[in-house]
Design a protein around this motif. Structure first.
Motif, mmCIF file in Angstrom:
data_model
loop_
_atom_site.group_PDB
_atom_site.id
_atom_site.type_symbol
_atom_site.label_atom_id
_atom_site.label_comp_id
_atom_site.label_asym_id
_atom_site.label_seq_id
_atom_site.Cartn_x
_atom_site.Cartn_y
_atom_site.Cartn_z
ATOM 1 N N TYR A 665 0.837 -1.200 0.000
ATOM 2 C CA TYR A 665 0.000 0.000 0.000
ATOM 3 C C TYR A 665 0.878 1.258 0.000
ATOM 4 N N ILE A 666 1.925 1.217 0.818
ATOM 5 C CA ILE A 666 2.835 2.366 0.875
ATOM 6 C C ILE A 666 3.566 2.546 -0.449
ATOM 7 N N GLY A 667 3.991 1.388 -1.049
ATOM 8 C CA GLY A 667 4.715 1.476 -2.309
ATOM 9 C C GLY A 667 3.876 2.055 -3.421
ATOM 10 N N GLU A 668 2.549 1.767 -3.409
ATOM 11 C CA GLU A 668 1.681 2.277 -4.459
ATOM 12 C C GLU A 668 1.375 3.756 -4.288
ATOM 13 N N ARG A 669 1.444 4.253 -3.054
ATOM 14 C CA ARG A 669 1.051 5.640 -2.795
ATOM 15 C C ARG A 669 2.215 6.474 -2.196
ATOM 16 N N ASN A 673 0.999 13.019 -1.429
ATOM 17 C CA ASN A 673 1.287 13.933 -0.317
ATOM 18 C C ASN A 673 0.439 13.613 0.914
ATOM 19 N N ASN A 674 -0.711 12.934 0.725
ATOM 20 C CA ASN A 674 -1.614 12.641 1.846
ATOM 21 C C ASN A 674 -1.275 11.330 2.543
ATOM 22 N N LEU A 675 -0.252 10.621 2.054
ATOM 23 C CA LEU A 675 0.126 9.357 2.682
ATOM 24 C C LEU A 675 0.708 9.625 4.054
ATOM 25 N N SER A 676 0.102 8.965 5.097
ATOM 26 C CA SER A 676 0.567 9.159 6.471
ATOM 27 C C SER A 676 0.126 7.966 7.304
ATOM 28 N N ILE A 680 -3.126 5.336 6.452
ATOM 29 C CA ILE A 680 -2.896 3.889 6.385
ATOM 30 C C ILE A 680 -3.801 3.162 7.384
ATOM 31 N N ALA A 681 -3.881 3.697 8.614
ATOM 32 C CA ALA A 681 -4.748 3.075 9.632
ATOM 33 C C ALA A 681 -6.206 3.083 9.201
ATOM 34 N N ASP A 682 -6.650 4.195 8.594
ATOM 35 C CA ASP A 682 -8.031 4.275 8.103
ATOM 36 C C ASP A 682 -8.273 3.256 7.005
ATOM 37 N N HIS A 683 -7.288 3.061 6.125
ATOM 38 C CA HIS A 683 -7.467 2.115 5.026
ATOM 39 C C HIS A 683 -7.630 0.687 5.529
ATOM 40 N N PHE A 684 -6.856 0.315 6.558
ATOM 41 C CA PHE A 684 -6.931 -1.055 7.080
ATOM 42 C C PHE A 684 -7.892 -1.187 8.260
ATOM 43 N N ILE A 729 12.091 17.801 -7.518
ATOM 44 C CA ILE A 729 12.159 16.450 -6.961
ATOM 45 C C ILE A 729 11.545 16.420 -5.569
ATOM 46 N N ALA A 730 11.813 17.460 -4.761
ATOM 47 C CA ALA A 730 11.255 17.518 -3.402
ATOM 48 C C ALA A 730 9.735 17.537 -3.444
ATOM 49 N N GLN A 731 9.172 18.314 -4.348
ATOM 50 C CA GLN A 731 7.713 18.377 -4.452
ATOM 51 C C GLN A 731 7.144 17.073 -4.991
ATOM 52 N N ASN A 732 7.899 16.406 -5.876
ATOM 53 C CA ASN A 732 7.419 15.132 -6.432
ATOM 54 C C ASN A 732 7.271 14.061 -5.355
ATOM 55 N N ILE A 733 8.112 14.108 -4.335
ATOM 56 C CA ILE A 733 8.077 13.044 -3.325
ATOM 57 C C ILE A 733 7.411 13.510 -2.034
ATOM 58 N N GLY A 734 6.702 14.664 -2.097
ATOM 59 C CA GLY A 734 5.872 15.034 -0.969
ATOM 60 C C GLY A 734 6.446 16.079 -0.041
ATOM 61 N N TYR A 735 7.511 16.779 -0.407
ATOM 62 C CA TYR A 735 8.062 17.837 0.431
ATOM 63 C C TYR A 735 7.622 19.191 -0.103
ATOM 64 N N ALA A 736 7.370 20.111 0.824
ATOM 65 C CA ALA A 736 6.911 21.443 0.426
ATOM 66 C C ALA A 736 8.043 22.257 -0.203
ATOM 67 N N ASN A 737 9.265 22.046 0.233
ATOM 68 C CA ASN A 737 10.412 22.779 -0.322
ATOM 69 C C ASN A 737 11.633 21.868 -0.307
ATOM 70 N N ASP A 738 12.700 22.365 -0.930
ATOM 71 C CA ASP A 738 13.903 21.531 -1.054
ATOM 72 C C ASP A 738 14.755 21.507 0.205
ATOM 73 N N ILE A 739 14.516 22.429 1.151
ATOM 74 C CA ILE A 739 15.361 22.484 2.359
ATOM 75 C C ILE A 739 15.175 21.223 3.194
ATOM 76 N N GLY A 740 13.900 20.871 3.462
ATOM 77 C CA GLY A 740 13.652 19.660 4.239
ATOM 78 C C GLY A 740 14.109 18.417 3.507
ATOM 79 N N PHE A 741 13.915 18.398 2.177
ATOM 80 C CA PHE A 741 14.347 17.248 1.383
ATOM 81 C C PHE A 741 15.864 17.044 1.475
ATOM 82 N N ILE A 742 16.614 18.151 1.314
ATOM 83 C CA ILE A 742 18.088 18.046 1.363
ATOM 84 C C ILE A 742 18.549 17.571 2.738
#
Length: 768
Positions: A665-669, A673-676, A680-684, A729-742
């Motif tokens: 489930y995690i791999g598919e989503r 950005n809403n994956l948390s 996950i708990a709600d889904h299962f 790339i940061a936005q593609n993987i769910g980060y608001a900016n590149d600072i947290g991603f780096i």
């Protein structure tokens, strides 16, 4: 107004005093110049007399040589040993012999031999009887033939001299004044006198020498023999004027009174017993200075009058800036009123106050000079200072002293101080740095400086010599001494890296880069090593051997719990890549990073927490904090052993299905950005707390950390395969900016995303 007059008069009197100083000195010098001139005249006369004496003595030695030559000539000796019938031929040969030996005599004008038994005279040009010779050919003064015989030709003589007399040459009709000298022959036989050798010294030759002195200072010159008889004089007198105070010495000079006139006497003695005497009136020497005296006095009066007027003008001119200075000082004075003291005291107190303030400021700056110097040297090493534009005054202010042309940088890294430190505290590390700094400074001995660059590292800026060979020798000796002392006395293990030899301040920046480059090879050479940049700069870039099949094999060994096989594989990799010594430091680090990456992948695949295995130590730091490849290998083996032990002792499949569903489930989503944890708990249909604990227990990793890791893996793929920016790339993987991603990327991978992209693409370009 009172102050103005006091200062003005002080200046004027000071200038007058300055004016009077040279005048007073001139008067004093003039009072002594008379004695100096007399002294110089005496020395000059004596020096010239010595020259005359040396020349005459040399000529007298020539006369002695000629006398000996004539006396020992066999043709001449035969004349008094043969009978009359046998002498005719000998006479002609004797004349020829005299003509031959005549060559070379300097002062001699004429000479002849008188044979007493036959009253015969032989000259270089003839043979005749004595009467004919002295009456018609060469009369001697006003003496008759008998008087000449009595005076010159009878009795025993040995270098006997007679005063100057007029005579005529046998070869000339002109009369000349000569000094006669006679020697009885044979030599030394006073009871068997057979002949007399008479030599006539031309007075003119000696006069030519004496006239140099006479013409120089109008002196009267005398030559006196051993008996006190005047042989020759420029004044024509045959006796010395009165008793002369010549003293007991062979030469000298003095002054004395003669007939009420002060005279200057110089005298010297020759080797033949002659004395040379010079007499000159002192007034002759002082005549010129007496003439100068009158116009000097006139000049002194004029100079004094003009100087007094000039001193008044200069005093008035000098007072003007003093007045302006007082006004300027008063402008900065809060009271705005002149002081009660004169201007000098006011200026003095104002300057003293300003100097005190300056000294106080200077002391404050001096207290900060070491900090400023350390900061400057750190910036210089890091290339943050333009060395060519550095002001020399700034260097002096910081106390930098670099007397030699050549420089070098040495990095000292403390690898192990556990036997010196009691605990791993900052205070203990400060003590370690203190020991290393003081020890290094003592060995440098003023020929460089020490800068702290890291917690366990120092940079030694060496300025040792002016030649490269000497600089290398001193550098290597210092490194050896530092290594020995720290090891034996303080039980510390240090690694040392040195740069090449460079010139100028800019050489420190380059040397620091070279030393850092050499220090990187500690991963190859091991801790506690000494590495010179010259040893590493020739190493060419090579590639380490870690093919994909080996990585897969190592992963399978670890996942299967086969530690022995994994250990053999790691040893083989180390042998192929590190022991050969052909890798650069960068490639050695890349190899370790790749090995670490493989181990980390296995940890993630096995759902293991590396920190738990290592009792709270991060696996990356556990391996990468080591300085050498050998230590990193041992730590990697230890981590592999722990992984294999865990695999062999803790295998279970409970909850594998749910775990796989959650991971799928995690791999598919993963890019949602809403994956948390909540989604996950709600889904299962389970509580978030249960899902979190379950996932942590199954996979040995926090669920959020797993999501982050999955996203970082996607980011790594995009970094390698696309040209997207860090923000994209940061936005593609769910980060608001590149600072947290780096920040997260560097925490997980150990390097920044940009560096990772450079490494991947650099490796691909080399493989291509």
């Amino acid at each position: 107004m009172r102050r103005k007059k006091n200062v003005f008069w002080t200046l004027w009197l000071s200038y007058l005093l300055v004016l009077l100083i040279p005048i007073t000195l001139s008067v004093y010098l003039y009072s002594n110049i008379k004695g100096t001139m007399v002294e110089n005249a005496n020395r000059s006369n004596l020096a010239m007399l010595e020259q005359v004496r040396q020349v005459v003595d040399a000529q007298m030695e020539e006369i002695d040589r000629l006398t000996t030559q004539i006396a020992m000539h066999p043709k001449l000796q035969a004349l008094w040993n043969l009978s009359d019938g046998e002498r005719y031929l000998e006479y002609s040969e004797a004349v020829a012999a005299l003509k031959h030996v005549r060559l070379g005599a300097g002062l001699i004008g004429e000479f002849y031999i008188h044979y007493r038994d036959r009253d015969i005279v032989i000259t270089p040009s003839m043979k005749t009887d004595a009467r004919t010779y002295f009456e018609k050919i060469s009369p001697y003064g006003a003496y008759s033939v008998d008087e000449v015989r009595k005076k010159l030709l009878t009795g025993y003589h040995y270098k006997t001299f007679w005063p100057s007399e007029s005579t005529e040459w046998s070869t000339s009709t002109n009369s000349r004044n000569v000094i006669a000298t006679a020697t009885t022959l044979p030599l030394g036989e006073s009871d068997n006198a057979r002949a007399t050798l008479v030599m006539l010294i031309e007075e003119q030759h000696i006069f030519e020498l004496l006239h140099r002195i006479e013409s120089a200072n109008s002196a009267s010159l005398y030559i006196v023999d051993e008996s006190g008889q005047v042989i020759l004089s420029t004044s024509g007198q045959r006796a010395l004027p009165g008793d002369l105070p010549t003293g007991d010495s062979a030469s000298g000079y003095r002054s004395f009174q003669q007939n009420g006139e002060e005279m200057m006497l110089s005298y010297t003695s020759g080797v033949n017993g002659w004395s040379y005497i010079s007499l000159i009136p002192k007034d002759v020497v002082l005549k010129r200075i007496n003439e100068i005296t009158n116009w000097v006095v006139t000049m002194f009066v004029i100079v004094l009058l003009v100087g007094t007027a000039a001193a008044y003008w200069m005093a008035n001119r000098s007072y003007s800036p003093i007045r302006d200075m007082v006004s300027a000082l008063l402008s900065g004075n809060a009271e705005k009123t002149p002081p009660e003291t004169n201007e000098y005291e006011f200026i003095k107190s104002s300057i003293a106050r300003n100097l005190a303030e300056r000294d106080e400021m200077k002391h404050k700056l001096a207290d900060h000079a070491p900090v400023v110097r350390a900061h400057f040297l750190t910036r210089l090493l890091n290339g943050q200072t333009e060395s060519k534009s550095i002001d020399p005054s700034s260097i002096d202010f910081m106390g930098l002293h670099l007397p030699h042309k050549l420089n070098s940088v040495v990095l000292v890294t403390c690898d192990d101080s556990s036997q010196f430190r009691r605990e791993d505290s900052e205070e203990e590390w400060a003590l370690v740095r203190f020991v290393l700094v003081n020890l290094s400074s003592g060995l440098i001995d003023g020929n460089g400086y020490v800068v702290e660059t890291e917690r366990n590292q120092l940079a030694l800026l060496l300025n040792l010599a002016d030649t490269e060979e000497e600089a290398k020798r001193l550098r290597d000796q210092l490194i050896a001494d530092l290594k020995t002392i720290t090891s034996e006395r303080f039980r510390m293990q240090i690694s040392i890296a040195s740069s090449a030899i460079h010139s100028g301040l800019q050489g420190f920046e380059r040397g620091y880069r070279e030393a850092l480059s050499a220090l990187d090879y500690r991963i190859i050479h091991g801790v506690g090593s000494i590495i010179h940049y010259e040893q590493t700069k020739e190493i060419k870039d090579g590639y380490y051997q870690y093919p994909l099949e080996v990585e897969i094999k190592l992963s399978n060994f670890l996942k299967g719990g086969e530690f022995e096989q994994a250990e053999l594989l790691l040893d083989d990799l180390f042998e192929q890549n590190i022991v050969s010594g052909e890798l650069t430091s960068e490639m050695g680090k890349f190899l370790v990073i790749d090995l670490l990456s493989t181990v980390i992948k296995v940890l993630h695949a096995l759902k293991l927490d590396g920190k738990e295995l290592l009792q709270g130590i991060d696996p990356i730091r556990y391996i990468m904090d080591n300085a050498s490849a050998q230590e990193m290998l041992q730590k990697t083996k230890e981590l592999c052993r722990l992984i294999c032990s865990h695999v062999n002792g803790a295998r279970t499949d409970q909850g594998d299905l749910l775990n796989e569903r959650i991971k799928r489930y995690i791999g598919e989503r993963v890019l949602d950005n809403n994956l948390s944890l909540t989604s996950i708990a709600d889904h299962f249909g389970m509580a978030p707390q249960y899902i979190s604990g379950f996932f942590k227990k199954q996979n040995r990793v926090n669920l959020n950390e797993y999501i982050v890791d999955m996203r970082i893996q996607v980011a790594k793929k995009q970094l390698a395969e696309t040209n997207l920016t860090m923000m994209q790339i940061a936005q593609n993987i769910g980060y608001a900016n590149d600072i947290g991603f780096i920040r997260v990327f560097k925490k997980l991978e150990g390097i920044t995303p940009g560096k990772y992209r450079e490494m991947i693409r650099g490796s691909e370009s080399k493989n291509a």
